[in-house]
Design a protein around this motif. Structure first.
Motif, PDB file in Angstrom:
ATOM      1  N   TYR D  50       0.869  -1.174   0.000  1.00 46.21           N
ATOM      2  CA  TYR D  50       0.000   0.000   0.000  1.00 46.21           C
ATOM      3  C   TYR D  50       0.899   1.215   0.000  1.00 46.21           C
ATOM      4  O   TYR D  50       1.728   1.359   0.892  1.00 46.21           O
ATOM      5  CB  TYR D  50      -0.902   0.020   1.238  1.00 46.21           C
ATOM      6  CG  TYR D  50      -1.982  -1.009   1.174  1.00 46.21           C
ATOM      7  CD1 TYR D  50      -3.264  -0.662   0.743  1.00 46.21           C
ATOM      8  CD2 TYR D  50      -1.729  -2.326   1.512  1.00 46.21           C
ATOM      9  CE1 TYR D  50      -4.263  -1.613   0.658  1.00 46.21           C
ATOM     10  CE2 TYR D  50      -2.717  -3.285   1.430  1.00 46.21           C
ATOM     11  CZ  TYR D  50      -3.984  -2.923   1.012  1.00 46.21           C
ATOM     12  OH  TYR D  50      -4.969  -3.858   0.922  1.00 46.21           O
ATOM     13  N   TYR D  52       0.722   5.231  -0.037  1.00 43.64           N
ATOM     14  CA  TYR D  52      -0.326   6.238   0.121  1.00 43.64           C
ATOM     15  C   TYR D  52       0.203   7.520   0.740  1.00 43.64           C
ATOM     16  O   TYR D  52       1.236   7.541   1.411  1.00 43.64           O
ATOM     17  CB  TYR D  52      -1.458   5.692   0.989  1.00 43.64           C
ATOM     18  CG  TYR D  52      -1.053   5.449   2.431  1.00 43.64           C
ATOM     19  CD1 TYR D  52      -0.528   4.225   2.821  1.00 43.64           C
ATOM     20  CD2 TYR D  52      -1.214   6.444   3.405  1.00 43.64           C
ATOM     21  CE1 TYR D  52      -0.156   3.982   4.130  1.00 43.64           C
ATOM     22  CE2 TYR D  52      -0.847   6.221   4.709  1.00 43.64           C
ATOM     23  CZ  TYR D  52      -0.321   4.983   5.069  1.00 43.64           C
ATOM     24  OH  TYR D  52       0.047   4.756   6.357  1.00 43.64           O
ATOM     25  N   GLU D  59      -2.746   0.303  -4.366  1.00 42.17           N
ATOM     26  CA  GLU D  59      -2.569  -1.046  -3.834  1.00 42.17           C
ATOM     27  C   GLU D  59      -1.929  -1.897  -4.916  1.00 42.17           C
ATOM     28  O   GLU D  59      -2.355  -1.876  -6.066  1.00 42.17           O
ATOM     29  CB  GLU D  59      -3.947  -1.609  -3.455  1.00 42.17           C
ATOM     30  CG  GLU D  59      -3.852  -2.915  -2.716  1.00 42.17           C
ATOM     31  CD  GLU D  59      -5.205  -3.450  -2.284  1.00 42.17           C
ATOM     32  OE1 GLU D  59      -6.196  -2.687  -2.319  1.00 42.17           O
ATOM     33  OE2 GLU D  59      -5.267  -4.630  -1.932  1.00 42.17           O
ATOM     34  N   ARG D 169      -6.639  -2.096   6.501  1.00 45.61           N
ATOM     35  CA  ARG D 169      -6.857  -1.933   5.071  1.00 45.61           C
ATOM     36  C   ARG D 169      -8.105  -1.114   4.784  1.00 45.61           C
ATOM     37  O   ARG D 169      -8.122  -0.232   3.932  1.00 45.61           O
ATOM     38  CB  ARG D 169      -7.018  -3.318   4.447  1.00 45.61           C
ATOM     39  CG  ARG D 169      -5.818  -3.674   3.646  1.00 45.61           C
ATOM     40  CD  ARG D 169      -5.807  -5.105   3.284  1.00 45.61           C
ATOM     41  NE  ARG D 169      -4.482  -5.585   3.612  1.00 45.61           N
ATOM     42  CZ  ARG D 169      -4.119  -6.832   3.615  1.00 45.61           C
ATOM     43  NH1 ARG D 169      -4.975  -7.775   3.327  1.00 45.61           N
ATOM     44  NH2 ARG D 169      -2.880  -7.144   3.907  1.00 45.61           N
ATOM     45  N   LYS D 173      -8.389   2.804   2.996  1.00 45.96           N
ATOM     46  CA  LYS D 173      -9.130   3.159   1.794  1.00 45.96           C
ATOM     47  C   LYS D 173      -9.965   4.417   1.966  1.00 45.96           C
ATOM     48  O   LYS D 173     -10.379   5.028   0.987  1.00 45.96           O
ATOM     49  CB  LYS D 173     -10.011   1.975   1.375  1.00 45.96           C
ATOM     50  CG  LYS D 173      -9.164   0.858   0.751  1.00 45.96           C
ATOM     51  CD  LYS D 173      -9.931  -0.416   0.531  1.00 45.96           C
ATOM     52  CE  LYS D 173      -8.965  -1.509   0.073  1.00 45.96           C
ATOM     53  NZ  LYS D 173      -9.520  -2.856   0.310  1.00 45.96           N
TER      54      LYS D 173
END
Lengths: 369, 369, 369, 369, 369
Positions: D50, D52, D59, D169, D173
């Protein structure tokens, strides 16, 4: 079933006396360090003042608490002892001698944990004098508060009947005694030393009681040993509850580095610290011995039980075949072998004897005796 | 009921000997670190002085305590050993050698907790020499005080009969020995090391006693094992009470950073510290082993009890039907079935045998053997 | 009574084997960290030297201890390994390599507590290699001393038969191994790591033994479970005695900030520290499991005992009325009611059956099955 | 004797199921933090990345470990999660991301004690995720390693089947979630928080099991309660072994003052610390409750046993005189008093009834009912 | 077998009431400090504001949480009390008064461990008010959160029915009371003092319950004593779980040196600290007394059992020979010695009496009475 009648017999095992069962537990468990529960004022108080220096000493018996005000500023060491706690009196004297209201509350409280505090130039100790009540075989406590200020010591005791500090009074009267030659801090030390020394007297008495109970157990003098052990465990709780916090109290004094304590007095407090640690160690040892004694008692009871049961088992086993043989030849059959023989009876009885002998032999071999 | 007669039989379970019951508890529990209880003066004292340096050594037997004054100032290391405590003598010598009155009190006290103190250029240690009395199987203690000053060591022992420090004497006589080549601090180390080493001898003896008792338990040599275990637990209390505070004592010396201790001697004290920690660990291990032994003993007794009770239960059960059958056919009724048959008796006896066999079968299946 | 015969039967409960009773206790309890007990010299010693740097390695088998002198000053890392302790040899090499006499004494001592010391530029560790003797099911120990100096490591092992450090030898021979690329401090770490890792092997073996005994208890494979549990408790004492002080040892190394240890090696010692803490935790867990197992065993035995006793109680109770009825009608009175009736016998026998059925009903209701 | 048959009956007391006896002990006791025991490579690994920052998240599902290299230097926070441990893969990625070989070893090891380490700018945590297996009623563990570096977190899990970090997870998101808005240190916190929170779920499950067993004991639903208690004690050992070291782990992170941790994240770690302490306290409480439950069970069994034995004793005692009287009048003497009287039989039977009534009266007075 | 019927009888031993078995355990074991388990919103909340200084005091009853915003900045001390927890309300007020989201989470959580935290100029305490439910004889708890900020205190209570802080309200209304004359820190102290003082009330109630149970045990008023002891042990777990962390909480406040606390308030917190330590000591003493009581109970039951078994053993033994003699002379042999003598019967019966007398004599000598 009528339980009160039932228990009459068994009470002897576990009730040592009417005064030492749950009533004692109640006393131990009672707690009230909070303000809300107010201490009942003593009926009478006795206030004495010792005003001394190396050269002279004056003893005053005060009739009113306010008479104590005049001793605040002088060049002498002043010891004001208040025997019997009256809320009003305590508040008046504490206020005048600049003792913080929180400390005043502590003095007035009941069942306080021993503590030490230094608030605004007053070094304050609260601890319990312990006595061993020979009759009830219990440890009694009396709360003693000691406030050490600049050139004065104020002490508060609960019970006007008995005075904890009598030995110090004796020493004060002797002009060559150390307590006369030194300041208020030494007087404070002498008081703590006296109280801690007294713990050893109480420990000794409890120790004697432990010996008595051990004697009882070994010679089985009474069936109340279990109750006595239980009671001793309670008294030890009282002892440890009073002794353990005093360690911190004295250590706190040593660490405080207060201006009220002269350097040369510190080693005296260290000496008291050594003593209180020894008292604590002793109470730990006592606990070990009591637990070991309880093990001994229970195991001993079980060993006896085993012995009795074993004999019963063996007697029952040995006699059982005889009963069966008797039953066999007692049956009302027409035809019983050997019934008409002259030696029939003797054979049967012989068997009754031989079989147990054989069993005995087997049991011995198996090691059941 | 006559209890003294009653107990005769059971005494063998819990009285190891007349000397080791509550009397031993009394000895263990006695405490008096306070001044008030005065030690009885020894009947005789023996004062010896060793005055030595690397090159020469002089041994003096003093007749009066005042003869020791002359050794205070010289270039030699002086060891004054006082065997047997007389209040007067101790006070005189302590006063002359500037040992603080509080320490003098400690020397004179009885049953002190081992302690270390540094007061005005004197490093003071009080601890107990331990002996194992082979006859009474108990740990005996003798209070030893060691005062280390500038170039002198003064030691006080209670018992003039036995001298703890003989091995050091031997070494002092050898000019090449370390103790001769170094200062008073090394002499002090040698003394503590000797005492701590002796703890291991005592631990070893107690260890041997533990083995003996374990041997007893496993081979069931005696019924007094419970008493022996109980006694060992008492002796361990004595051991731990003496060993535990010595850890702090030695750690205190190491931490003290006293001028009396040379840097090169510190590592020797660290070595003693390692030893005393090991001694303490050992006494903990001993405790574990004794408790584990007590478990073994009690559980073993119970297992045997179970075995006996099980056999009894089974015998009783097996024979019970036979008794009933015997009873049935022994009744005096006119009409008893099979009573007049030739095979009646044999049938009944057969039943008496068959039923137990059937029961045995069921018991075996249930796993009761 | 002949006790040796008596005990034959019961020995099976508590004697695991001739080697594992009090003899094992004796081994565990033996202690002698003092000089006086002199270690018997090994019959043979084996001295090997590994002299290496990143590029090359030389292995030497020495015949005399003095041959080791030549390795003191060179640019290589030198590892001198002495297998088998001879007093003379140890003193010679320690003297030459500036190892302090106190440490030399430690090397020569028996049954030392694991310890770490830093004296005059030598970092010294003494600890025990542990082995699990599969045959005797006991934990064996071998004393290992490691002296780390500037560019050298000297190790002393007791038993020339087995060499603790073989895996390190293997690694030394590989030029790319870390131990070759780094200094003497890494070699020292590798040794401690090896020893601590081995503790886990021993713990695993003891763990397997615990499982075996648990298996025994649950499936009742033997009557010696009590003895096995007792023995496991002894072995755990040995384990903890060896593991607990090693924690301090390794923590001591990490804290020492010795010049002998490079910064980049510290994290390796921290890793060993993590391992030894885990080993200690494990030994604590083992203790919990063994005590829980002992509870299970004793309670299980008691449950079975209860079951047996309950059946016995019930059988006895059920048959008792039948015996009484049989007795009643077996009395030789002239006039016995129903004695001359045809159904008298059957009534009596019927009662004998009915009463137990009624009792059974009551017992069931009371929940005794 | 056939032991396997024998034990069939008793197995029901102590074997909860084939999976929960010594097999469970074996699992608990297994230990191998050392290199020598190599972990079997997972059959499949799943590597997800991941990548970010506050604004965007990507992902990636990697097929080869080397694809992870590209994420090392970018402005995003990178989380690489490796599910399933393959030695090769772990070594490659650790090497690339500058994770010290000692830590790599820890990741590869089995049955490690939870630990925390900071080596060369990587903060490393190893701890166990706990699950409660509802079917086997046991606590299962999965080793999780978390390496926090500059802007990256690499995690290693053992079991590719279940993913510990799914809730994180989900949060990642959501662009407004805190974990997205903050750095890698917050991600690391979120992971530890998740694991510690899960401990409470497991504790709750174990708590429910404790209730079940207490329910069993009180309503006597089964004879296996002893086995269940024993098993719960084992599970508690597992719990404490996992929870206790995590306290140090988190405290270590808080104390580390690592540059990797922002000041504002510290209070989050403090929150986790509060939680882990509570979890530890709870496991202590559980232990107390289990021991108290075991006492209750054993004492309850004994009380019932007492009740049964008392009834048996009384029945036996009450019927014994009747048996004797029956025996007396059943003797075949010519002259038996009252034998020819009409009322003889009734007198005898009357005695048989009266004596027990008298005995009953005495027993009641003594309080045996 | 029908277990529900079976247990009816025994339930009386171990089920104190339907509310106090495993249900209580469940309550004690429940834990959920994590976010995931959301507290159900209270049905109603009551928000009151006290806005005061030395001169005046205003009390406001708020209908909406937002009305509280206006009190943030003024020269008065503001106390906002929220009775009943609604997630939304709590979040709104905490956000406005700058209470950190982590603390807001704590306020909303259930079954939190008492804790203290200082985050961004807010001193936060979370602890439990304890009540003793006289009917159920259990300790109940209510979570109280206190947030002390600059000139404001916000408190959150769970149960709108009962208000913990009523006594403080009373004092606030008196203009001369200390709480009016001092700042928000003194108000915070008064709250903690109130809660800790209440612990003593609960301890006293539990103490009374202990006395009741001891009374029960000694006078054997009920067979449920075991259940009562078990329950008391559970309540003590609740007490200690709540009291122990409060020690750290108060010590944390004293150590915090927060700007929010004035110097002159510190000694008040020290006073609370003394109290909480005493409360903890007391709960320890309670535990000792309960365990000692359990020992007393079990040992007492065993002593009675022993007494009963001994009598049974003796009666059985004494009567057994009579049964055998009866059997011997009841055999149907033609020739039985003395059968035809006039004195035969009397001899036999005489033997039946003489043998028990002889046995009694032996038993007495062996000390079995």
């Amino acid at each position: 079933m009528n339980l009160t009648r039932t228990s009459k017999k068994y009470l002897r095992y576990i009730v040592p006396s009417l005064l030492l069962g749950p009533e004692r537990t109640k006393e131990i468990l009672t707690t009230s360090p909070n303000e809300s529960i107010i201490r009942k004022d003593a009926e009478a108080t006795q206030i004495t003042v010792y005003d001394y220096n190396e050269k002279e000493i004056n003893e005053h018996e005060l009739t009113s608490i306010k008479e104590s005000f005049s001793f605040k500023v002088n060049n002498h060491v002043t010891w004001i002892n208040v025997d019997g706690i009256k809320k009003n009196d305590v508040e008046i004297i504490c206020d005048y001698y600049d003792i913080h209201p929180l400390l005043t509350e502590d003095i007035l409280s009941l069942h306080q944990r021993p503590k030490m505090d230094e608030v605004e130039n007053v070094l304050f100790c609260l601890l319990n004098m312990l006595y061993f009540n020979e009759k009830k075989k219990i440890v009694e406590q009396e709360q003693v508060s000691v406030a050490l200020g600049k050139d004065f010591v104020i002490t508060f005791q609960e019970d006007p009947e008995r005075d904890v500090f009598n030995p110090i009074r004796e020493k004060l009267k002797q002009s060559h005694s150390k307590v006369r030659q030194r300041g208020a801090d030494y007087l404070c030390y002498a008081m703590l030393d006296l109280i801690v020394d007294n713990y050893f007297h109480v420990l000794e008495k409890v120790g004697e009681r432990i010996e008595e109970v051990e004697e009882e157990i070994i010679h089985e003098r009474t069936k109340r040993s279990l109750a006595h052990i239980n009671q001793l465990r309670k008294e030890l709780i009282v002892l440890k509850r009073n002794i353990a916090p005093v360690r911190d109290l004295i250590a706190g004094i040593i660490r405080s580095e207060s201006d009220l304590l002269q350097d040369r007095t510190t080693k005296y407090f260290k000496d008291v610290h050594d003593h209180i640690i020894q008292a604590y160690d002793l109470s730990e040892n006592y606990r070990d011995i009591i637990l070991s004694m309880q093990d001994l008692y229970i195991n001993n009871i079980n060993l006896r039980m085993n012995e009795v049961m074993k004999v019963m088992a063996i007697v029952t086993c040995l006699l059982a075949p005889a009963t069966v043989i008797g039953g066999i030849f007692g049956m009302n059959f027409d035809i019983i072998p050997t019934a008409h023989n002259a030696w029939g009876f003797y054979t049967a009885v012989g068997l009754m004897l031989l079989i147990p002998v054989g069993m005995l032999f087997i049991f011995k071999q198996r090691g059941w005796f």
